[in-house]
Design an enzyme around this catalytic site. Structure first.
Site, PDB file in Angstrom:
ATOM      1  N   TYR A 171      55.266 -40.108  35.418  1.00 29.71           N
ATOM      2  CA  TYR A 171      54.217 -41.109  35.618  1.00 29.71           C
ATOM      3  C   TYR A 171      54.547 -41.883  36.894  1.00 29.71           C
ATOM      4  CZ  TYR A 171      50.677 -44.461  34.027  1.00 29.71           C
ATOM      5  OH  TYR A 171      49.590 -45.275  33.936  1.00 29.71           O
TER       6      TYR A 171
ATOM      7  N   ASN B 278      32.863 -11.737  19.185  1.00 28.86           N
ATOM      8  CA  ASN B 278      33.339 -12.025  20.547  1.00 28.86           C
ATOM      9  C   ASN B 278      34.810 -12.464  20.615  1.00 28.86           C
ATOM     10  OD1 ASN B 278      32.938 -14.740  19.726  1.00 28.86           O
ATOM     11  ND2 ASN B 278      30.844 -14.697  20.561  1.00 28.86           N
TER      12      ASN B 278
ATOM     13  N   ALA C  71      22.547 -13.995  22.386  1.00 32.42           N
ATOM     14  CA  ALA C  71      23.320 -12.783  22.101  1.00 32.42           C
ATOM     15  C   ALA C  71      22.457 -11.540  22.269  1.00 32.42           C
ATOM     16  CB  ALA C  71      23.895 -12.862  20.686  1.00 32.42           C
TER      17      ALA C  71
ATOM     18  N   GLY D  33      17.530 -14.011  21.313  1.00 32.51           N
ATOM     19  CA  GLY D  33      18.141 -15.189  21.923  1.00 32.51           C
ATOM     20  C   GLY D  33      19.290 -14.818  22.831  1.00 32.51           C
TER      21      GLY D  33
ATOM     22  N   LYS E  38      37.496 -21.885  18.535  1.00 30.01           N
ATOM     23  CA  LYS E  38      37.606 -21.079  19.757  1.00 30.01           C
ATOM     24  C   LYS E  38      38.893 -21.447  20.497  1.00 30.01           C
ATOM     25  CE  LYS E  38      33.567 -18.987  19.324  1.00 30.01           C
ATOM     26  NZ  LYS E  38      33.276 -17.554  19.320  1.00 30.01           N
TER      27      LYS E  38
ATOM     28  N   ASP F  47      28.535 -16.428  23.846  1.00 27.78           N
ATOM     29  CA  ASP F  47      27.566 -15.817  22.917  1.00 27.78           C
ATOM     30  C   ASP F  47      26.739 -14.742  23.613  1.00 27.78           C
ATOM     31  OD1 ASP F  47      27.871 -17.545  20.408  1.00 27.78           O
ATOM     32  OD2 ASP F  47      27.781 -18.953  22.064  1.00 27.78           O
TER      33      ASP F  47
ATOM     34  N   ASP G 266      27.685 -21.488  21.827  1.00 28.55           N
ATOM     35  CA  ASP G 266      26.675 -21.892  20.837  1.00 28.55           C
ATOM     36  C   ASP G 266      25.612 -22.816  21.424  1.00 28.55           C
ATOM     37  OD1 ASP G 266      28.112 -20.275  19.216  1.00 28.55           O
ATOM     38  OD2 ASP G 266      28.687 -21.787  17.751  1.00 28.55           O
TER      39      ASP G 266
HETATM   40  N1  LIG Z   1      29.323 -11.516  15.975  1.00 29.60           N
HETATM   41  C1  LIG Z   1      29.350 -12.209  17.091  1.00 29.60           C
HETATM   42  O1  LIG Z   1      30.281 -12.115  17.892  1.00 29.60           O
HETATM   43  C2  LIG Z   1      28.223 -13.135  17.441  1.00 29.60           C
HETATM   44  C3  LIG Z   1      27.192 -13.333  16.578  1.00 29.60           C
HETATM   45  N2  LIG Z   1      26.181 -14.173  16.934  1.00 29.60           N
HETATM   46  C4  LIG Z   1      25.153 -14.425  15.933  1.00 29.60           C
HETATM   47  O2  LIG Z   1      23.864 -14.141  16.468  1.00 29.60           O
HETATM   48  C5  LIG Z   1      22.945 -15.063  15.965  1.00 29.60           C
HETATM   49  C6  LIG Z   1      22.135 -15.655  17.117  1.00 29.60           C
HETATM   50  O3  LIG Z   1      22.970 -16.404  17.963  1.00 29.60           O
HETATM   51  P1  LIG Z   1      22.466 -16.820  19.424  1.00 29.60           P
HETATM   52  O4  LIG Z   1      21.842 -15.666  20.105  1.00 29.60           O
HETATM   53  O5  LIG Z   1      23.579 -17.537  20.054  1.00 29.60           O
HETATM   54  O6  LIG Z   1      21.311 -17.888  19.044  1.00 29.60           O
HETATM   55  P2  LIG Z   1      19.901 -18.208  19.752  1.00 29.60           P
HETATM   56  O7  LIG Z   1      19.437 -19.481  19.131  1.00 29.60           O
HETATM   57  O8  LIG Z   1      20.008 -18.108  21.214  1.00 29.60           O
HETATM   58  O9  LIG Z   1      18.944 -17.017  19.256  1.00 29.60           O
HETATM   59  C7  LIG Z   1      18.588 -16.830  17.932  1.00 29.60           C
HETATM   60  C8  LIG Z   1      17.540 -15.740  17.891  1.00 29.60           C
HETATM   61  O10 LIG Z   1      17.398 -15.300  16.539  1.00 29.60           O
HETATM   62  C9  LIG Z   1      16.029 -15.231  16.253  1.00 29.60           C
HETATM   63  N3  LIG Z   1      15.790 -15.425  14.837  1.00 29.60           N
HETATM   64  C10 LIG Z   1      16.209 -16.433  14.044  1.00 29.60           C
HETATM   65  N4  LIG Z   1      15.719 -16.272  12.800  1.00 29.60           N
HETATM   66  C11 LIG Z   1      14.975 -15.149  12.824  1.00 29.60           C
HETATM   67  C12 LIG Z   1      14.185 -14.469  11.867  1.00 29.60           C
HETATM   68  N5  LIG Z   1      14.035 -14.937  10.638  1.00 29.60           N
HETATM   69  N6  LIG Z   1      13.566 -13.320  12.248  1.00 29.60           N
HETATM   70  C13 LIG Z   1      13.685 -12.846  13.492  1.00 29.60           C
HETATM   71  N7  LIG Z   1      14.397 -13.454  14.453  1.00 29.60           N
HETATM   72  C14 LIG Z   1      15.023 -14.607  14.124  1.00 29.60           C
HETATM   73  C15 LIG Z   1      15.382 -16.348  17.067  1.00 29.60           C
HETATM   74  O11 LIG Z   1      14.002 -16.094  17.197  1.00 29.60           O
HETATM   75  P3  LIG Z   1      13.020 -17.048  18.063  1.00 29.60           P
HETATM   76  O12 LIG Z   1      13.280 -16.669  19.500  1.00 29.60           O
HETATM   77  O13 LIG Z   1      11.643 -16.669  17.594  1.00 29.60           O
HETATM   78  O14 LIG Z   1      13.396 -18.458  17.743  1.00 29.60           O
HETATM   79  C16 LIG Z   1      16.171 -16.209  18.373  1.00 29.60           C
HETATM   80  O15 LIG Z   1      15.576 -15.250  19.215  1.00 29.60           O
HETATM   81  C17 LIG Z   1      23.731 -16.075  15.127  1.00 29.60           C
HETATM   82  O16 LIG Z   1      23.625 -15.698  13.773  1.00 29.60           O
HETATM   83  C18 LIG Z   1      25.146 -15.898  15.573  1.00 29.60           C
HETATM   84  O17 LIG Z   1      26.103 -16.149  14.561  1.00 29.60           O
HETATM   85  C19 LIG Z   1      26.131 -14.806  18.148  1.00 29.60           C
HETATM   86  C20 LIG Z   1      27.138 -14.645  19.026  1.00 29.60           C
HETATM   87  C21 LIG Z   1      28.313 -13.844  18.711  1.00 29.60           C
HETATM   88  C1  LIG Z   2      30.970 -15.531  16.911  1.00 34.28           C
HETATM   89  C2  LIG Z   2      30.084 -16.482  17.562  1.00 34.28           C
HETATM   90  O1  LIG Z   2      30.365 -16.927  18.668  1.00 34.28           O
HETATM   91  C3  LIG Z   2      28.858 -16.854  16.916  1.00 34.28           C
HETATM   92  O2  LIG Z   2      28.534 -16.347  15.850  1.00 34.28           O
HETATM   93  O3  LIG Z   2      28.158 -17.719  17.483  1.00 34.28           O
HETATM   94 MG   LIG Z   3      29.137 -18.557  19.290  1.00 36.61          MG
END
Ligand SMILES: NC(=O)C1=CN([C@@H]2O[C@H](COP(=O)(O)OP(=O)(O)OC[C@H]3O[C@@H](n4cnc5c(N)ncnc54)[C@H](OP(=O)(O)O)[C@@H]3O)[C@@H](O)[C@H]2O)C=CC1
Ligand SMILES: CC(=O)C(=O)O
Ligand SMILES: [Mg+2]
Length: 409
Positions: free
Chosen positions: A38, A317, A197, A195, A93, A161, A136
């Site tokens: 320091y 991821n 992912a 979305g 994370k 994501d 997220d």
């Molecule tokens: N295994 C892994 O490593 C990872 C998994 N994920 C998972 O992916 C999912 C999405 O995350 P992320 O992309 O960051 O979130 P976003 O909020 O960016 O995207 C979510 C998407 O899911 C769609 N969605 C939600 N509910 C429904 C439904 N009932 N029917 C159809 N589409 C639907 C939304 O539709 P709309 O555009 O119409 O709102 C949107 O396009 C989460 O469950 C997350 O846990 C994410 C990252 C890593």
């Molecule tokens: C794994 C992850 O990053 C998610 O589900 O959002």
């Molecule tokens: Mg995530």
């Protein structure tokens, strides 16, 4: 309360709240130590860094520190629950960065009104860290946020994501299709979710050989097609010129299902409609689009993966972000580019084909793991990931001209 729920809460609250803490790397026991750490000693590195900002890598922890930054708008598949509620995931994370790649991280949860406010906040602090892991943050804002931060910041900006998920999905998918005897360019792919992912996973699969017109993407309103007038510019890239409108329409005869949407959205009846030997990645967390026990009861010609640690084939991821950042930090890369992402895909993918060490079997709680339907991708606890993926990524950074220092021999 279920046993597991209570155990999860106890894990987070006992013996101290949370999952991470800070430890010191220098002695701070006596007046001499404090004089160095320091005042007055700290003035010396201050002067050095003011004279040359690169000295921050020499005299501070910057080079081995990543900020994990969220606004809590898409916490796993739980939705927009706000910045504070995202803190356990962001601490998680940070735990994974440290456990798997010995990278220190700070979790930062940002409250903001506008997208610009979020961007300005992150841009203003980015230079304190060796890299920024965005987490997220929901679509479509996440795309603009990442793009603008990449433009404004000197350190790697990586929306986990999007790209972490895409890299692991591509690695697992190429292996699963190889086992199923299918070629990615010939596959019809259904992606539930449109979305962060989803868009990144499909773009990377296209780079790996998938055909855009064979991809059917769905959001909450159903199939994304060219006659919809409610699509943002990112969904528009996947607008399919088709009369198909529902999940059942597009999944009939499909080879691949990628779920990055929400819990229990794929029914056993819909799964039945897929082509022989399908691949189903139900990656939504914590609850997948279909539970493996339900899916495998419906068909036995399936390769199935989820995002969870408690089933075989974890497509998550976690298999990427600690290692891609390790590689990027090791050569002080200014960005994480496509070459580094492809190198990570190949490194992760190829490791699944190598014999599995006893320590990995032990930590996975199984007697045997061999490349096949139940083992398409390495386990996160596999210590070889660090060396293999980080080295491949660092080499790709050097070869593609974004490294600022050479790769250590
Ligand atoms: N295994 C892994 O490593 C990872 C998994 N994920 C998972 O992916 C999912 C999405 O995350 P992320 O992309 O960051 O979130 P976003 O909020 O960016 O995207 C979510 C998407 O899911 C769609 N969605 C939600 N509910 C429904 C439904 N009932 N029917 C159809 N589409 C639907 C939304 O539709 P709309 O555009 O119409 O709102 C949107 O396009 C989460 O469950 C997350 O846990 C994410 C990252 C890593
Ligand atoms: C794994 C992850 O990053 C998610 O589900 O959002
Ligand atoms: Mg995530």
């Amino acid at each position: 309360m279920t046993d597991f729920k209570q155990q999860a809460l106890d894990y987070h609250s006992q013996p101290v709240p949370g999952k991470i803490s800070i430890s010191l790397t220098k002695p701070a026991e006596n007046a001499r130590d404090l004089a160095l750490a320091y005042s007055p000693g700290v003035a010396e590195p201050v002067r050095e860094i003011a004279a040359d900002p690169d000295n921050a890598y020499k005299y501070t922890a910057k080079g081995n520190t990543v900020a994990v930054i969220s606004n809590g708008t898409a916490i796993l598949g739980l939705g927009n629950l706000g910045p504070l509620a995202s803190k356990p995931v962001m601490e998680g994370k940070a735990l994974l960065f440290k456990r798997f790649a010995n990278i220190d991280s700070f979790d930062i949860e940002v409250s903001h009104r506008t997208t610009d406010e979020f961007i300005n906040t992150v841009a203003a602090i980015a230079d304190s860290f060796g890299g920024i892991n965005l987490e997220d943050i929901k679509a479509p804002e996440c795309f603009e946020i990442e793009q603008e931060l990449k433009r404004r910041c000197k350190v790697p900006i990586f929306h986990d994501d999007q790209h972490g998920t895409a890299i692991v999905t591509a690695a697992g998918m190429l292996n699963a299709l190889e086992i199923q005897g299918k070629n990615l360019p010939d596959c019809t792919i259904v992606c539930l979710g449109a979305g962060a992912a989803a868009i990144a996973c499909m773009e990377l699969l296209i780079k790996c050989g998938a055909q855009r017109e064979r991809i059917y993407m769905l959001d909450r309103k159903g199939v994304i097609h060219t006659r919809r007038d409610d699509l943002n510019e990112y969904k528009e890239l996947f607008a399919n010129n088709t009369d198909k409108r529902t999940l059942e329409d597009v999944i009939t005869g499909a080879d691949v299902f990628v779920g990055v949407s929400g819990a229990n959205l794929l029914s056993p009846e819909a799964l039945k409609l897929m082509a022989p030997n399908p691949v189903v990645f139900a990656c939504s967390n914590p609850d997948p689009e279909i539970k493996p026990e339900l899916a495998l009861k419906e068909r036995d010609d399936l390769i199935m993966a989820t995002g969870r640690s408690d089933y075989p084939n974890q497509v998550n991821n976690v298999l990427c972000f600690p290692f891609i950042f390790r590689g990027a930090l090791d050569v002080r890369a200014t960005s994480i580019n496509d070459e580094m992402k492809v190198a990570a895909v190949e490194a992760i993918r190829s490791l699944a084909k190598e014999p599995v060490p006893a320590e990995v079997l032990k930590s996975a709680g199984v007697d045997e793991l061999e490349f096949g339907p139940q083992y398409i991708i390495p386990k996160p606890m596999d210590p070889r990931l660090l060396d293999k993926v980080a080295k491949a990524v660092a080499q790709a950074a050097v070869d593609s001209g974004v490294a600022q220092i050479p790769l250590a021999k």
